[in-house]
Design a protein around this motif. Structure first.
Motif, PDB file in Angstrom:
ATOM      1  N   PHE A 332       0.821  -1.213   0.000  1.00 10.06           N
ATOM      2  CA  PHE A 332       0.000   0.000   0.000  1.00 10.06           C
ATOM      3  C   PHE A 332       0.862   1.274   0.000  1.00 10.06           C
ATOM      4  O   PHE A 332       0.486   2.285  -0.579  1.00 10.06           O
ATOM      5  CB  PHE A 332      -0.959  -0.017   1.193  1.00 10.06           C
ATOM      6  N   LEU A 333       2.019   1.218   0.637  1.00 11.04           N
ATOM      7  CA  LEU A 333       2.937   2.354   0.564  1.00 11.04           C
ATOM      8  C   LEU A 333       3.483   2.525  -0.854  1.00 11.04           C
ATOM      9  O   LEU A 333       3.734   3.649  -1.305  1.00 11.04           O
ATOM     10  CB  LEU A 333       4.089   2.175   1.555  1.00 11.04           C
ATOM     11  N   MET A 334       3.678   1.398  -1.546  1.00 11.79           N
ATOM     12  CA  MET A 334       4.131   1.476  -2.930  1.00 11.79           C
ATOM     13  C   MET A 334       3.080   2.168  -3.796  1.00 11.79           C
ATOM     14  O   MET A 334       3.414   2.956  -4.676  1.00 11.79           O
ATOM     15  CB  MET A 334       4.415   0.065  -3.457  1.00 11.79           C
ATOM     16  N   GLU A 335       1.801   1.862  -3.542  1.00  8.00           N
ATOM     17  CA  GLU A 335       0.736   2.559  -4.263  1.00  8.00           C
ATOM     18  C   GLU A 335       0.796   4.065  -3.985  1.00  8.00           C
ATOM     19  O   GLU A 335       0.647   4.886  -4.892  1.00  8.00           O
ATOM     20  CB  GLU A 335      -0.629   2.010  -3.849  1.00  8.00           C
ATOM     21  N   ALA A 336       0.993   4.406  -2.705  1.00  7.68           N
ATOM     22  CA  ALA A 336       1.104   5.831  -2.340  1.00  7.68           C
ATOM     23  C   ALA A 336       2.300   6.474  -3.032  1.00  7.68           C
ATOM     24  O   ALA A 336       2.214   7.615  -3.519  1.00  7.68           O
ATOM     25  CB  ALA A 336       1.230   5.981  -0.824  1.00  7.68           C
ATOM     26  N   GLU A 375      17.869  23.086  -5.388  1.00  7.81           N
ATOM     27  CA  GLU A 375      16.961  23.296  -4.257  1.00  7.81           C
ATOM     28  C   GLU A 375      15.534  22.893  -4.624  1.00  7.81           C
ATOM     29  O   GLU A 375      14.805  22.310  -3.810  1.00  7.81           O
ATOM     30  CB  GLU A 375      17.001  24.763  -3.827  1.00  7.81           C
ATOM     31  N   LEU A 376      15.154  23.182  -5.872  1.00  6.93           N
ATOM     32  CA  LEU A 376      13.816  22.832  -6.333  1.00  6.93           C
ATOM     33  C   LEU A 376      13.615  21.324  -6.320  1.00  6.93           C
ATOM     34  O   LEU A 376      12.608  20.815  -5.810  1.00  6.93           O
ATOM     35  CB  LEU A 376      13.605  23.380  -7.746  1.00  6.93           C
ATOM     36  N   TRP A 377      14.592  20.579  -6.841  1.00  6.95           N
ATOM     37  CA  TRP A 377      14.462  19.130  -6.893  1.00  6.95           C
ATOM     38  C   TRP A 377      14.535  18.504  -5.502  1.00  6.95           C
ATOM     39  O   TRP A 377      13.844  17.517  -5.221  1.00  6.95           O
ATOM     40  CB  TRP A 377      15.545  18.539  -7.800  1.00  6.95           C
ATOM     41  N   LEU A 378      15.354  19.051  -4.638  1.00  6.71           N
ATOM     42  CA  LEU A 378      15.414  18.542  -3.271  1.00  6.71           C
ATOM     43  C   LEU A 378      14.078  18.740  -2.562  1.00  6.71           C
ATOM     44  O   LEU A 378      13.603  17.868  -1.828  1.00  6.71           O
ATOM     45  CB  LEU A 378      16.537  19.240  -2.494  1.00  6.71           C
ATOM     46  N   THR A 379      13.460  19.914  -2.806  1.00 12.27           N
ATOM     47  CA  THR A 379      12.138  20.181  -2.220  1.00 12.27           C
ATOM     48  C   THR A 379      11.113  19.205  -2.768  1.00 12.27           C
ATOM     49  O   THR A 379      10.271  18.679  -2.018  1.00 12.27           O
ATOM     50  CB  THR A 379      11.708  21.632  -2.522  1.00 12.27           C
ATOM     51  N   VAL A 384       7.626  14.390  -1.953  1.00 11.90           N
ATOM     52  CA  VAL A 384       7.191  13.049  -2.361  1.00 11.90           C
ATOM     53  C   VAL A 384       7.417  12.040  -1.233  1.00 11.90           C
ATOM     54  O   VAL A 384       6.523  11.247  -0.906  1.00 11.90           O
ATOM     55  CB  VAL A 384       7.943  12.612  -3.642  1.00 11.90           C
ATOM     56  N   VAL A 385       8.600  12.068  -0.628  1.00 13.02           N
ATOM     57  CA  VAL A 385       8.917  11.126   0.453  1.00 13.02           C
ATOM     58  C   VAL A 385       8.017  11.371   1.658  1.00 13.02           C
ATOM     59  O   VAL A 385       7.447  10.429   2.236  1.00 13.02           O
ATOM     60  CB  VAL A 385      10.405  11.248   0.861  1.00 13.02           C
ATOM     61  N   LEU A 386       7.876  12.654   2.029  1.00 18.94           N
ATOM     62  CA  LEU A 386       7.040  12.987   3.187  1.00 18.94           C
ATOM     63  C   LEU A 386       5.585  12.644   2.911  1.00 18.94           C
ATOM     64  O   LEU A 386       4.886  12.104   3.785  1.00 18.94           O
ATOM     65  CB  LEU A 386       7.182  14.481   3.516  1.00 18.94           C
ATOM     66  N   LEU A 390       3.637  10.174   5.286  1.00 17.72           N
ATOM     67  CA  LEU A 390       2.575  10.701   6.144  1.00 17.72           C
ATOM     68  C   LEU A 390       1.187  10.334   5.636  1.00 17.72           C
ATOM     69  O   LEU A 390       0.322   9.918   6.406  1.00 17.72           O
ATOM     70  CB  LEU A 390       2.703  12.226   6.251  1.00 17.72           C
ATOM     71  N   ALA A 391       0.964  10.541   4.317  1.00 21.33           N
ATOM     72  CA  ALA A 391      -0.372  10.295   3.774  1.00 21.33           C
ATOM     73  C   ALA A 391      -0.616   8.812   3.502  1.00 21.33           C
ATOM     74  O   ALA A 391      -1.759   8.363   3.470  1.00 21.33           O
ATOM     75  CB  ALA A 391      -0.567  11.099   2.489  1.00 21.33           C
TER      76      ALA A 391
END
Length: 801
Positions: A332-336, A375-379, A384-386, A390-391
């Motif tokens: 399910f995390l992979m789907e997210a 900086e844009l790509w790091l953000t 995406v990771v967060l 979280l979601a």
């Protein structure tokens, strides 16, 4: 294993297209919005990052007091402070002073242009600040007068190339040639002190004979200090306060320092080099960005957990054939992750497409380069990771915890906790959107209130022309040039009044003289003072702007050398009981000289009505920097053609640099308007995201109640009653969200309006109307889905499993 997870994830996403589209679009809009806002916030916080020693540079300013009461802070200081502090305080390693020349006509051969970014600076400026010098060594030559550093744009404009060392330029009202001793790269936007031309500081006494005579005679310069690394600004300000009391050269003023990196967002003083930003506005934008992302994640959690019953059998079978809980969570995390990655790629595309529009409404030089903007790509990766974590973690835990025995027997039910959570998240989403909408509307209406407020003067149909360059004396030029121009203009049908002024309302502060030493003759100097704005005008100026002489009489046409006119605010600060009492009294500037008050003119907003009235002094001059032309026609195009024809006839080849007074004045609202536009834009996007979530959730919940709707119709329920029954649960949540949001919105609006001297009244409409608008949008979103189900054939509905 990962390959199987990915296959399964894509199959589920393709199978549930509505769920996938709503989630991907919601997340994509949220991520794109957050990235744009993060770039905006990052840029606003990046001011002065170009300077290597920015952490060790302070700017000193002056706090002004009137009889112990704080009046305002002036960011221009006395010429003596920099050298004196460097000598007396060991932590001060050096200084650099900048004086704003503001605007002047520059000429090279037959080319003449008005340039605005002109400053005079010490040679030490090149040690303190990290300017990108392309040609020359200006630091070595700035000890001599009439030396200049120019930007590459100015070099190309006048010479068509950048290697122009040794070339000369002439400046308005001077016969001395300025030698180019350096060329620098154009300054970036993220610095508070912008200039295109820098003249050597030693040139100042050549133009102003008072400069060396009166070292404490005026606060006209920006002073920057190079500090010992690690110097604490608070401790240094305590020393500056003691210094201000001890030196005895200034009264009712205290020198105070600030770090240059704080100037753009935290400094809102008089005579700033430019209109600064606002830390409050930037922090609010950052808050909006975080809130939008949270709303998008909430959508994902809501829809994922709502689908729990649909996926329960899948989980039961997987567990029955040996899948562990860890494997299911990973699935399910992979789907997210897949949804977040797809949304991120779509968000980046959206952001690229929105870049020109966003740059236009913010006024920032924002760029997004795939290969350069790390900086844009790091953000983006962080979001995406967060977001996946979280979601995705809660739905994954919920779905993986189903007991296969109960599920496969058909005894599975949605938990009451899950239902309460989804309702709570919906309430949070819409409470957040109501708050954003209310604050955004308040910002918009406050700007509209300021722009439509009575300014107490008439700026309509007013053209302002810069006085042309001339080698003649003022009196000769007045008689042979200006007076001829004035007579010819007023003889036309398109022109009503022609007047003169050193500065107009809304002008760059540096066009306005100031003095903080103004007192009534005979008054104790310890009574304190205020910062008085001084403007030179002729006897037609007040009539041209529609200002009323409330006491006394106007200047005489041939001048009143020892007389002055003040405004009503100055009557108060000077301590007179009335305008009538002030007329005939004398004021002094701290010395033996004095001027008699000839009249009192009505108050008007020289600066934006964001601020209160300022005390003003008007001196009489027959030749100033600006010619004010009041039009007597609505045909502006024809009037300007007439003005240009007369200008060419009288002043020959001198360029006519002009502007309309209302355009100049309204530029003061530019930063507020941009902030208003940005908040409205992202508030609108947050509403879209919230409604997308409500659309997806209502679609799914109605799909589960399809058979119920069919039974209701068979038993005789009308479409109206079905809509009412099915929609009330959703609408209750939105109404609860509104009641929770309104007091919070009121608090934020109140805090925001504290920045304005003149502000709108917070009425119920400012809070209720945004709420009703969002309620209506939610109603349309839900009812549209319910109607679709309610009008369906009940036979088909009853066949639904």
């Amino acid at each position: 294993m990962i390959r199987n997870y990915l296959k399964s994830a894509f199959r589920n996403l393709i199978k549930n297209k509505t769920f996938t589209i709503v989630n991907v679009l919601g997340l994509a809009i949220g991520i794109a919005s957050t990235l744009l806002i993060s770039q905006y916030v990052s840029f606003e916080r990046s001011y002065e990052s170009m300077h290597k020693n920015a952490d060790d540079i302070f700017r000193i300013t002056l706090n002004l007091f009137n009889d112990g009461e704080f009046i305002e802070n002036d960011c221009e200081t006395y010429q003596t402070l920099g050298p004196d502090l460097t000598e007396k305080m060991p932590e001060v390693l050096g200084y650099a002073r900048f004086m704003n020349w503001d605007a002047a006509e520059l000429k090279v051969k037959d080319q003449a242009f008005f340039e605005k970014g002109i400053y005079m600076a010490d040679s030490s400026a090149f040690e303190l600040f990290s300017y990108d010098i392309l040609y020359g060594d200006p630091a070595a030559r700035f000890g001599e007068p009439f030396k200049i550093l120019i930007s590459e744009s100015i070099a190309n404009k006048y010479f068509g190339r950048t290697d122009v060392l040794g070339e000369t330029m002439s400046i308005q009202h001077s016969n001395d040639l300025l030698e180019v001793v350096g060329v620098m790269a154009d300054l970036p936007q993220n610095t508070h002190l912008k200039f295109d031309i820098l003249m050597s500081h030693t040139t100042i006494p050549k133009y102003y004979d008072w400069y060396l005579k009166y070292p404490w005679g005026g606060n006209n310069e920006y002073t920057y200090l190079k500090m010992e690394p690690g110097t604490d600004v608070i401790a240094f300000n305590e020393k500056l306060e003691a210094y201000s009391i001890a030196i005895g050269e200034i009264d009712n003023e205290v020198v105070i320092a600030e770090e240059i990196q704080d100037i753009h967002l935290y400094s809102n003083k008089t005579f700033e080099p430019e209109v600064n930003g606002s830390a409050q506005a930037v922090n609010f934008m950052a808050f909006i960005g975080i809130l939008i992302m949270i709303i998008a994640w909430v959508n994902y959690v809501n829809l994922s957990t709502a689908r729990a019953t649909e996926r329960a059998k899948e989980v039961g079978i997987r567990k029955a054939v040996g899948s562990s809980k860890a494997q299911l969570i990973t699935q399910f995390l992979m789907e997210a992750l897949v949804i977040n990655v797809i949304a991120a790629l779509l968000a980046y595309t959206m952001m690229q497409l929105a870049q020109p529009f966003f740059r236009n409404i913010t006024g920032q030089q924002l760029t997004f380069d795939v290969t350069m903007d790390q900086e844009l790509w790091l953000t983006l990766i962080f979001i995406v990771v967060l977001g996946t974590t979280l979601a995705g973690i809660y739905p994954a835990l919920v779905l993986s915890s189903f007991r296969p025995a109960l599920v496969l027997k058909g005894k599975f039910k949605s938990s009451s906790f899950g239902l309460i959570l989804r309702k709570g998240l919906i309430i949070f989403q819409f409470a957040a959107t109501v708050i954003l909408m209310s604050v955004s509307v308040a910002v918009y209406r406050q700007i509209d209130f300021l722009m439509n407020k009575d300014l107490d003067f008439d700026m309509n149909n007013t053209v302002v022309i810069r006085t042309p360059n001339s080698d003649l004396s003022d009196s000769l030029f007045y008689n042979t040039g200006y007076q001829v121009f004035k007579d010819k203009m007023e003889a036309t049908t398109e022109i009503n009044i022609v007047a003169q002024a050193g500065a107009l309302p809304g002008a760059n502060n540096h066009e306005v003289g100031t003095s903080s030493n103004v007192l009534r003759v005979g008054a104790d100097k310890n009574e304190g003072s205020a910062n008085y704005y001084q403007i030179s005008v002729d006897d037609y100026y007040f009539e041209a702007l529609g200002l009323e002489i409330v006491a006394g009489s106007n200047f005489k046409p041939k001048g009143n050398a020892d007389f002055i006119i003040i405004n009503e605010r100055a009557v108060e600060t000077l301590g007179f009981e009335s305008a009538e009492q002030a007329v005939g009294q004398r004021i002094t500037y701290g010395g033996d000289s004095w001027e008699e008050i000839l009249a009192v003119v009505s108050n008007y907003h020289q600066r934006s009505p964001k601020e209160d009235y300022v005390p003003m002094l008007f001196n009489h001059r027959t030749l100033t920097d600006h010619i004010v032309v009041k039009l007597d026609t609505k045909d502006t195009k024809r009037a300007m053609s007439t003005i240009e024809d007369v200008w060419k006839e009288v002043f020959g080849n001198s360029g006519m640099d002009y502007f309309f007074l209302d355009d100049q004045y309204n530029r003061q609202y530019q930063s507020d308007q941009r902030f208003s536009n940005v908040t409205l834009l992202f508030t609108g996007l947050s509403i879209i995201i919230a409604c997308m979530g409500l659309f997806g959730l209502s679609s799914f919940m109605l799909m589960q109640r399809t058979k119920e709707i069919g039974i209701r119709k068979v038993l005789g329920a009308s479409v109206k009653s079905i809509v009412k029954t099915m929609s009330k649960d959703f609408l209750k949540l939105v109404i609860i969200a509104g009641f929770l949001a309104i007091p919070i919105a009121y608090f934020f609006i109140n805090v925001w309006l504290e920045n304005y001297a003149n502000k709108l009244t917070i009425g119920l409409d400012l809070l209720i109307v945004p709420f009703l608008l969002i309620l209506m949008i939610a109603l349309v979103t839900v009812i549209g889905q319910i109607l679709k189900s309610a009008v369906a054939n009940p036979v088909d509905s009853l066949k639904c499993e």
